[in-house]
Design a protein around this motif. Structure first.
Motif, PDB file in Angstrom:
ATOM      1  N   LEU A  27       0.833  -1.181   0.215  1.00 27.49           N
ATOM      2  CA  LEU A  27       0.064   0.049   0.012  1.00 27.49           C
ATOM      3  C   LEU A  27       0.848   1.311  -0.070  1.00 27.49           C
ATOM      4  O   LEU A  27       0.411   2.268  -0.593  1.00 27.49           O
ATOM      5  N   ALA A  28       2.124   1.306   0.371  1.00 25.36           N
ATOM      6  CA  ALA A  28       3.023   2.330   0.446  1.00 25.36           C
ATOM      7  C   ALA A  28       3.296   2.830  -1.019  1.00 25.36           C
ATOM      8  O   ALA A  28       3.234   3.719  -1.187  1.00 25.36           O
ATOM      9  N   MET A  29       3.598   1.606  -1.873  1.00 23.18           N
ATOM     10  CA  MET A  29       3.830   1.855  -3.253  1.00 23.18           C
ATOM     11  C   MET A  29       2.336   2.550  -3.914  1.00 23.18           C
ATOM     12  O   MET A  29       2.569   3.596  -4.815  1.00 23.18           O
ATOM     13  N   ASP A  49      -6.863  10.720  -3.242  1.00 18.34           N
ATOM     14  CA  ASP A  49      -6.920  10.535  -2.117  1.00 18.34           C
ATOM     15  C   ASP A  49      -5.984   9.380  -1.618  1.00 18.34           C
ATOM     16  O   ASP A  49      -5.951   8.297  -1.977  1.00 18.34           O
ATOM     17  N   ALA A  50      -5.048   9.838  -0.707  1.00 18.22           N
ATOM     18  CA  ALA A  50      -3.781   8.670  -0.509  1.00 18.22           C
ATOM     19  C   ALA A  50      -4.205   7.685   0.554  1.00 18.22           C
ATOM     20  O   ALA A  50      -3.527   6.673   0.584  1.00 18.22           O
ATOM     21  N   GLY A  51      -5.380   8.046   1.050  1.00 17.73           N
ATOM     22  CA  GLY A  51      -6.050   6.991   1.917  1.00 17.73           C
ATOM     23  C   GLY A  51      -7.039   5.692   1.158  1.00 17.73           C
ATOM     24  O   GLY A  51      -7.103   4.788   1.612  1.00 17.73           O
ATOM     25  N   ALA A  52      -7.277   6.351  -0.269  1.00 13.01           N
ATOM     26  CA  ALA A  52      -8.130   5.317  -0.903  1.00 13.01           C
ATOM     27  C   ALA A  52      -7.492   3.805  -1.149  1.00 13.01           C
ATOM     28  O   ALA A  52      -8.390   2.916  -1.053  1.00 13.01           O
ATOM     29  N   PRO A  53      -6.324   3.664  -1.248  1.00 10.67           N
ATOM     30  CA  PRO A  53      -5.608   2.510  -1.685  1.00 10.67           C
ATOM     31  C   PRO A  53      -5.855   1.608  -0.467  1.00 10.67           C
ATOM     32  O   PRO A  53      -6.359   0.325  -0.525  1.00 10.67           O
ATOM     33  N   ALA A  54      -5.823   1.768   0.905  1.00  8.62           N
ATOM     34  CA  ALA A  54      -6.296   1.145   2.203  1.00  8.62           C
ATOM     35  C   ALA A  54      -7.483   0.933   2.172  1.00  8.62           C
ATOM     36  O   ALA A  54      -7.807  -0.200   2.652  1.00  8.62           O
ATOM     37  N   ARG A  55      -8.452   1.693   2.063  1.00 10.05           N
ATOM     38  CA  ARG A  55      -9.638   1.464   2.021  1.00 10.05           C
ATOM     39  C   ARG A  55     -10.344   0.198   1.042  1.00 10.05           C
ATOM     40  O   ARG A  55     -10.832  -0.606   1.223  1.00 10.05           O
ATOM     41  N   ASP A  66     -15.176  -7.162 -11.003  1.00  9.68           N
ATOM     42  CA  ASP A  66     -14.874  -6.326 -12.264  1.00  9.68           C
ATOM     43  C   ASP A  66     -13.712  -5.603 -12.479  1.00  9.68           C
ATOM     44  O   ASP A  66     -13.503  -4.722 -13.424  1.00  9.68           O
ATOM     45  N   ASP A  67     -12.917  -5.538 -11.514  1.00  5.66           N
ATOM     46  CA  ASP A  67     -11.652  -4.887 -11.534  1.00  5.66           C
ATOM     47  C   ASP A  67     -10.683  -5.149 -10.476  1.00  5.66           C
ATOM     48  O   ASP A  67     -11.268  -5.934  -9.583  1.00  5.66           O
ATOM     49  N   GLY A  68      -9.536  -5.075 -10.805  1.00  7.55           N
ATOM     50  CA  GLY A  68      -8.556  -5.413  -9.708  1.00  7.55           C
ATOM     51  C   GLY A  68      -7.049  -5.013 -10.084  1.00  7.55           C
ATOM     52  O   GLY A  68      -6.834  -4.444 -11.076  1.00  7.55           O
ATOM     53  N   ARG A  69      -6.158  -5.225  -9.210  1.00  2.00           N
ATOM     54  CA  ARG A  69      -4.579  -4.865  -9.325  1.00  2.00           C
ATOM     55  C   ARG A  69      -3.853  -6.058  -8.860  1.00  2.00           C
ATOM     56  O   ARG A  69      -4.388  -6.632  -7.880  1.00  2.00           O
ATOM     57  N   LEU A  70      -2.906  -6.146  -9.448  1.00  3.06           N
ATOM     58  CA  LEU A  70      -1.907  -7.391  -8.904  1.00  3.06           C
ATOM     59  C   LEU A  70      -0.513  -6.603  -8.939  1.00  3.06           C
ATOM     60  O   LEU A  70       0.012  -5.742  -9.825  1.00  3.06           O
ATOM     61  N   VAL A  71       0.471  -7.061  -7.903  1.00  2.00           N
ATOM     62  CA  VAL A  71       1.454  -6.517  -7.982  1.00  2.00           C
ATOM     63  C   VAL A  71       2.572  -7.374  -8.908  1.00  2.00           C
ATOM     64  O   VAL A  71       2.575  -8.411  -8.981  1.00  2.00           O
ATOM     65  N   VAL A  72       3.541  -6.415  -9.641  1.00  2.00           N
ATOM     66  CA  VAL A  72       4.476  -6.764 -10.299  1.00  2.00           C
ATOM     67  C   VAL A  72       5.694  -7.203  -9.610  1.00  2.00           C
ATOM     68  O   VAL A  72       6.021  -5.970  -9.113  1.00  2.00           O
TER      69      VAL A  72
END
Length: 190
Positions: A27-29, A49-55, A66-72
């Motif tokens: 989440l820091a990245m 909003d820097a708090g949005a990733p943690a939420r 319907d959506d997502g993220r994966l870490v490279v």
């Protein structure tokens, strides 16, 4: 997207690129991507909003239906960026995925991006019925154009005035990869 991510990696020339689910330390990245101007290159669209990733992480770990993220990640287990996917629909059952990538600047130009995007396509084709995966990029982003082509994408055309960035409307190039398109991997890589 709750299917396993085991085996989502590619090794060549001593470099292993893998995709994995987001973990809390990542989440820091993610906060950097929304709060540091220019970190994601031309896609910077202002402070977010820097708090949005943690939420979002608390809701579904960035593995939504319907959506997502994966870490490279590259060896030795170093997070170097993210890939994203978002569902779209043209008509009726014709669903597709729109993908994107953001690598930290020091990891660009090393062949990581095309491999990560190809791995994401393999993952989405293996675990969803989508026939089409598409990606857009900026006309001036020649490196991403080459990356998409190496990942098996084909240029479809220009999407005019599709993005508002830096005070004006700008065009984008639209690329796609279909389920039946040739694999970008050499035969020995699988």
């Amino acid at each position: 997207m709750d299917a396993t991510l085991a085996g989502i990696e590619h090794e060549t020339d001593g470099l292993t690129v893998r995709l994995r689910p987001v973990a809390e330390p990542d989440l820091a990245m993610f906060r950097r991507f929304v709060s540091e101007p220019g970190l994601i290159g031309l896609d910077w669209s202002g402070y977010r909003d820097a708090g949005a990733p943690a939420r979002r992480f608390a809701v579904d770990g960035y593995l939504g239906a319907d959506d997502g993220r994966l870490v490279v990640e590259v060896d030795p287990e170093r997070a170097v960026g993210i890939v994203s996917y978002q569902a779209g629909r043209y008509a009726g059952p014709a669903g597709y995925w729109e993908i994107g990538i953001a690598l930290l600047p020091e990891w660009r130009g090393r062949g990581i991006g095309w491999r990560a995007q190809a791995l994401l396509c393999d993952y989405l084709f293996a675990h969803t019925p989508a026939q089409r995966i598409q990606a857009g990029t900026h006309p001036e982003n020649a490196a991403e154009q080459r990356s998409l082509e190496k990942a098996g994408f084909q240029l479809e055309g220009v999407v005019r005035a599709s993005e508002f960035r830096a005070g004006r409307w700008r065009d984008a190039y639209l690329y796609s990869r279909l389920r039946d398109d040739p694999s970008p991997w050499p035969a020995e890589a699988g």
